[in-house]
Scaffold this active site. Structure first.
Site, mmCIF file in Angstrom:
data_model
loop_
_atom_site.group_PDB
_atom_site.id
_atom_site.type_symbol
_atom_site.label_atom_id
_atom_site.label_comp_id
_atom_site.label_asym_id
_atom_site.label_seq_id
_atom_site.Cartn_x
_atom_site.Cartn_y
_atom_site.Cartn_z
ATOM 1 N N PHE A 42 18.581 52.913 14.900
ATOM 2 C CA PHE A 42 18.634 52.725 16.374
ATOM 3 C C PHE A 42 20.030 53.213 16.407
ATOM 4 O O PHE A 42 20.751 54.124 15.452
ATOM 5 C CB PHE A 42 19.226 50.813 16.403
ATOM 6 C CG PHE A 42 21.033 51.064 15.799
ATOM 7 C CD1 PHE A 42 21.696 50.892 15.985
ATOM 8 C CD2 PHE A 42 20.766 50.127 14.140
ATOM 9 C CE1 PHE A 42 22.968 50.398 14.989
ATOM 10 C CE2 PHE A 42 22.431 49.629 13.871
ATOM 11 C CZ PHE A 42 22.899 50.287 14.018
ATOM 12 N N HIS A 52 38.898 50.809 35.719
ATOM 13 C CA HIS A 52 38.242 51.738 37.752
ATOM 14 C C HIS A 52 37.529 52.825 36.978
ATOM 15 O O HIS A 52 38.432 53.953 38.049
ATOM 16 C CB HIS A 52 39.701 51.231 38.016
ATOM 17 C CG HIS A 52 40.151 50.381 37.830
ATOM 18 N ND1 HIS A 52 39.550 49.412 38.978
ATOM 19 C CD2 HIS A 52 40.980 49.003 37.422
ATOM 20 C CE1 HIS A 52 40.235 47.811 38.803
ATOM 21 N NE2 HIS A 52 41.221 47.625 38.453
ATOM 22 N N HIS A 56 32.599 50.778 40.793
ATOM 23 C CA HIS A 56 32.872 49.285 39.732
ATOM 24 C C HIS A 56 33.245 48.640 41.266
ATOM 25 O O HIS A 56 32.744 48.645 42.163
ATOM 26 C CB HIS A 56 33.749 50.000 38.922
ATOM 27 C CG HIS A 56 35.207 50.094 39.838
ATOM 28 N ND1 HIS A 56 35.070 51.558 39.951
ATOM 29 C CD2 HIS A 56 36.494 49.438 40.212
ATOM 30 C CE1 HIS A 56 36.683 52.160 40.607
ATOM 31 N NE2 HIS A 56 37.562 50.850 40.714
ATOM 32 N N ASP A 58 35.781 45.572 42.025
ATOM 33 C CA ASP A 58 37.588 45.123 42.074
ATOM 34 C C ASP A 58 37.761 43.660 42.832
ATOM 35 O O ASP A 58 37.286 42.821 43.386
ATOM 36 C CB ASP A 58 38.523 46.261 42.779
ATOM 37 C CG ASP A 58 38.765 47.613 42.727
ATOM 38 O OD1 ASP A 58 38.623 48.389 41.471
ATOM 39 O OD2 ASP A 58 39.421 48.401 43.316
ATOM 40 N N HIS A 62 43.203 42.723 41.368
ATOM 41 C CA HIS A 62 43.672 44.450 40.739
ATOM 42 C C HIS A 62 44.380 44.180 41.976
ATOM 43 O O HIS A 62 45.161 44.852 41.747
ATOM 44 C CB HIS A 62 41.899 44.800 41.324
ATOM 45 C CG HIS A 62 42.009 46.121 41.923
ATOM 46 N ND1 HIS A 62 42.780 46.746 40.359
ATOM 47 C CD2 HIS A 62 42.064 47.379 42.134
ATOM 48 C CE1 HIS A 62 43.418 48.097 40.740
ATOM 49 N NE2 HIS A 62 42.742 48.575 42.008
#
Length: 183
Positions: A42, A52, A56, A58, A62
């Site tokens: 594998f 961050h 992404h 928040d 944050h």
């Protein structure tokens, strides 16, 4: 409960890779191969990155002490109608431009009132520069990219009850922001 059968899903994520443009001082992602198909059967990697990095979400915690952390947010609340406000023409002319109240009013005049519970994505045109660090982030540590103006952000949250802001730059605040007030 929400039937998502008729919704269109659009992937706006960008690939995470070692050369991705990071906030100044943040280390880039590191990928270490720990398993290969031959001989291990594998493929497997250990990936290390700051949270961050790249595309992404928040969580409120944050930037707001005591606010909700990611694990406290019901994932079902993240499926929302999206409104895209395009200021890419202004962004092409000025890397320090921000979404203004007048631009929000013009958007609503053309498209109708922004619905409560929506997420607003701001298209600045910066997605075209995400392989050019100087154009995407700025030069010599001086961040230069568009963002939400504080008045427009406050209006969207307080007067239109939007539940999220998205953008194609490194931050919802413009690069020149000293206080990150939109966050």
């Amino acid at each position: 409960d929400m039937d998502i059968g008729n919704l269109r899903v659009v992937d706006l994520t960008q690939p995470l890779h070692p050369d991705i443009i990071m906030w100044p001082g943040a280390p880039g992602p590191v990928f270490e191969t720990v398993g290969e198909v031959d001989p291990d059967g594998f493929f497997n990697r250990r990936v290390t990155f700051v949270e961050h990095s790249g595309t992404h979400f928040d969580a409120p915690a944050h930037m707001v002490q005591g606010a909700a952390k990611l694990h406290q947010i019901d994932p079902g609340t993240l499926i929302r109608p999206v409104v895209v406000i395009d200021i890419s023409a202004a962004g092409a002319a000025d890397p320090d431009c921000v979404l203004t109240l007048d631009q929000v009013a013009a958007f609503e005049a053309a498209n109708g009132r922004i619905a409560a519970g929506s997420v607003v994505f701001l298209r600045t045109g910066w997605e075209s520069f995400n392989t050019d660090p100087e154009r995407y982030a700025g030069r010599d540590g001086a961040l230069r990219f568009p963002g939400y103006g504080p008045d427009a952000a406050r209006f969207l949250v307080e007067e239109r009850s939007v539940v999220g802001l998205g953008i194609d730059t490194m931050s919802i605040d413009p690069g020149i922001s000293a206080d990150l007030v939109v966050h």
